[in-house]
Design a protein around this motif. Structure first.
Motif, PDB file in Angstrom:
ATOM      1  N   VAL A  87      26.711 -26.218  34.612  1.00  0.00           N
ATOM      2  CA  VAL A  87      27.845 -27.579  33.351  1.00  0.00           C
ATOM      3  C   VAL A  87      29.359 -27.177  33.986  1.00  0.00           C
ATOM      4  O   VAL A  87      29.628 -27.810  33.879  1.00  0.00           O
ATOM      5  N   GLN A  88      29.713 -26.021  35.054  1.00  0.00           N
ATOM      6  CA  GLN A  88      30.443 -25.508  35.026  1.00  0.00           C
ATOM      7  C   GLN A  88      31.908 -26.576  36.503  1.00  0.00           C
ATOM      8  O   GLN A  88      30.788 -27.156  37.272  1.00  0.00           O
ATOM      9  N   GLY A  89      32.582 -27.605  35.661  1.00  0.00           N
ATOM     10  CA  GLY A  89      33.299 -28.129  36.447  1.00  0.00           C
ATOM     11  C   GLY A  89      32.516 -30.039  36.137  1.00  0.00           C
ATOM     12  O   GLY A  89      32.701 -30.280  37.472  1.00  0.00           O
ATOM     13  N   GLN A  90      31.129 -30.326  35.814  1.00  0.00           N
ATOM     14  CA  GLN A  90      30.528 -31.350  36.583  1.00  0.00           C
ATOM     15  C   GLN A  90      31.761 -32.690  34.970  1.00  0.00           C
ATOM     16  O   GLN A  90      32.232 -32.018  34.265  1.00  0.00           O
ATOM     17  N   ASP A  91      31.547 -33.561  35.288  1.00  0.00           N
ATOM     18  CA  ASP A  91      31.736 -35.169  33.910  1.00  0.00           C
ATOM     19  C   ASP A  91      30.690 -34.486  33.150  1.00  0.00           C
ATOM     20  O   ASP A  91      29.978 -34.632  32.958  1.00  0.00           O
ATOM     21  N   LYS A  92      31.090 -35.538  31.901  1.00  0.00           N
ATOM     22  CA  LYS A  92      30.438 -35.106  30.659  1.00  0.00           C
ATOM     23  C   LYS A  92      29.563 -35.890  30.755  1.00  0.00           C
ATOM     24  O   LYS A  92      28.049 -35.926  30.759  1.00  0.00           O
ATOM     25  N   LYS A  93      28.606 -36.914  31.724  1.00  0.00           N
ATOM     26  CA  LYS A  93      27.644 -37.505  31.767  1.00  0.00           C
ATOM     27  C   LYS A  93      26.555 -36.710  32.574  1.00  0.00           C
ATOM     28  O   LYS A  93      25.647 -36.466  32.200  1.00  0.00           O
ATOM     29  N   THR A  94      26.397 -36.047  33.195  1.00  0.00           N
ATOM     30  CA  THR A  94      26.663 -34.797  34.176  1.00  0.00           C
ATOM     31  C   THR A  94      26.077 -34.039  32.402  1.00  0.00           C
ATOM     32  O   THR A  94      24.723 -33.573  32.643  1.00  0.00           O
ATOM     33  N   ILE A  95      26.707 -33.641  32.244  1.00  0.00           N
ATOM     34  CA  ILE A  95      26.574 -32.495  31.121  1.00  0.00           C
ATOM     35  C   ILE A  95      25.968 -33.231  29.901  1.00  0.00           C
ATOM     36  O   ILE A  95      24.836 -32.674  29.205  1.00  0.00           O
ATOM     37  N   ALA A  96      25.701 -34.332  29.736  1.00  0.00           N
ATOM     38  CA  ALA A  96      25.463 -34.487  28.463  1.00  0.00           C
ATOM     39  C   ALA A  96      23.970 -34.747  28.823  1.00  0.00           C
ATOM     40  O   ALA A  96      22.398 -34.293  27.648  1.00  0.00           O
ATOM     41  N   ALA A  97      23.095 -35.059  30.394  1.00  0.00           N
ATOM     42  CA  ALA A  97      21.465 -34.942  31.099  1.00  0.00           C
ATOM     43  C   ALA A  97      20.832 -33.779  30.744  1.00  0.00           C
ATOM     44  O   ALA A  97      20.483 -34.136  31.121  1.00  0.00           O
ATOM     45  N   LEU A  98      21.957 -32.750  30.615  1.00  0.00           N
ATOM     46  CA  LEU A  98      21.433 -31.623  31.165  1.00  0.00           C
ATOM     47  C   LEU A  98      20.330 -31.636  30.440  1.00  0.00           C
ATOM     48  O   LEU A  98      20.069 -31.612  28.941  1.00  0.00           O
ATOM     49  N   ASP A  99      18.251 -31.233  30.442  1.00  0.00           N
ATOM     50  CA  ASP A  99      17.628 -31.245  30.144  1.00  0.00           C
ATOM     51  C   ASP A  99      17.161 -29.317  30.189  1.00  0.00           C
ATOM     52  O   ASP A  99      16.717 -29.519  31.111  1.00  0.00           O
ATOM     53  N   LEU A 100      17.781 -28.798  29.242  1.00  0.00           N
ATOM     54  CA  LEU A 100      17.542 -27.227  28.707  1.00  0.00           C
ATOM     55  C   LEU A 100      16.369 -26.764  29.725  1.00  0.00           C
ATOM     56  O   LEU A 100      15.660 -25.794  29.973  1.00  0.00           O
ATOM     57  N   HIS A 101      15.244 -27.554  28.530  1.00  0.00           N
ATOM     58  CA  HIS A 101      14.279 -26.928  29.124  1.00  0.00           C
ATOM     59  C   HIS A 101      13.515 -27.511  30.835  1.00  0.00           C
ATOM     60  O   HIS A 101      13.032 -26.821  31.021  1.00  0.00           O
ATOM     61  N   GLU A 102      14.219 -28.792  31.502  1.00  0.00           N
ATOM     62  CA  GLU A 102      13.488 -28.434  32.314  1.00  0.00           C
ATOM     63  C   GLU A 102      14.807 -27.780  33.684  1.00  0.00           C
ATOM     64  O   GLU A 102      13.154 -26.826  34.390  1.00  0.00           O
ATOM     65  N   TYR A 103      15.398 -27.565  33.192  1.00  0.00           N
ATOM     66  CA  TYR A 103      16.608 -26.225  33.367  1.00  0.00           C
ATOM     67  C   TYR A 103      15.896 -25.004  33.779  1.00  0.00           C
ATOM     68  O   TYR A 103      15.794 -24.545  34.751  1.00  0.00           O
ATOM     69  N   PHE A 104      15.205 -24.304  32.443  1.00  0.00           N
ATOM     70  CA  PHE A 104      14.752 -23.331  32.770  1.00  0.00           C
ATOM     71  C   PHE A 104      13.305 -23.196  33.474  1.00  0.00           C
ATOM     72  O   PHE A 104      12.740 -21.823  33.936  1.00  0.00           O
ATOM     73  N   ASP A 105      12.477 -24.493  33.302  1.00  0.00           N
ATOM     74  CA  ASP A 105      11.249 -24.289  33.667  1.00  0.00           C
ATOM     75  C   ASP A 105      11.179 -23.980  34.865  1.00  0.00           C
ATOM     76  O   ASP A 105      10.766 -23.544  35.880  1.00  0.00           O
ATOM     77  N   ARG A 106      12.478 -24.586  35.677  1.00  0.00           N
ATOM     78  CA  ARG A 106      12.656 -24.552  37.163  1.00  0.00           C
ATOM     79  C   ARG A 106      13.179 -23.024  37.314  1.00  0.00           C
ATOM     80  O   ARG A 106      12.725 -22.907  38.672  1.00  0.00           O
ATOM     81  N   LEU A 107      13.718 -22.425  36.927  1.00  0.00           N
ATOM     82  CA  LEU A 107      14.197 -20.942  36.605  1.00  0.00           C
ATOM     83  C   LEU A 107      13.604 -19.521  37.072  1.00  0.00           C
ATOM     84  O   LEU A 107      13.152 -18.618  36.865  1.00  0.00           O
TER      85      LEU A 107
END
Length: 152
Positions: A101-121
């Motif tokens: 999220v660092q340096g991102q716009d509001k739309k990008t941050i609001a769209a963050l899907d934590l479950h998908e992000y952690f799955d990918r990692l």
């Protein structure tokens, strides 16, 4: 969250760089959970510690089992965060969140899907329920800060 009179300098926010191209491969390429856990703790060491004076109750993230503090600043439509925790693993998880999220716009941050992000990692299913709840609380605080800032 940032209502107190003490607040980090603008340079502290913009000086924190967490390059996803550098950081994320250490997780996606780790062979097992032990390697990911180690990478997570090393990542947490990359976050600068908050000064003791900034560890204010008003900056604490509710819902985390350990102590975690979060500061936010919007600069030219981009959102920047500083965060810290007294737990090494949580600090590493914070660094992963900030990488997204660092340096991102509001739309990008609001769209963050934590479950998908952690799955990918490769972190899904590896964290205890209390840690998962804490990370979700941090992610929600990050999103809320971006939304609230844009309302002002």
């Amino acid at each position: 969250m940032n209502d107190n009179k003490l607040s980090p300098s603008t340079e502290a926010f913009t000086g924190l760089t967490l390059d996803p191209q550098e950081i994320l491969p250490s997780f996606t390429q780790a062979a097992n959970w032990q390697e990911r856990y180690r990478a997570l703790m090393l990542l947490g060491k990359r976050l600068p510690p908050l000064a003791e004076a900034l560890r204010q109750e008003s900056a604490q993230v509710r819902g985390c089992e350990s102590n975690a503090w979060l500061y936010h600043r919007e600069i030219d439509g981009r959102h920047y965060y500083l965060a810290d925790s007294d737990a090494r693993i949580v600090k590493g998880l914070i660094a992963l969140l900030l990488t997204a999220v660092q340096g991102q716009d509001k739309k990008t941050i609001a769209a963050l899907d934590l479950h998908e992000y952690f799955d990918r990692l490769g972190l899904s299913g590896q964290l205890s329920p209390s840690r998962t709840n804490g990370v979700l609380a941090l992610a929600e605080a990050i999103k809320a800060a971006a939304v609230e800032s844009s309302k002002r």
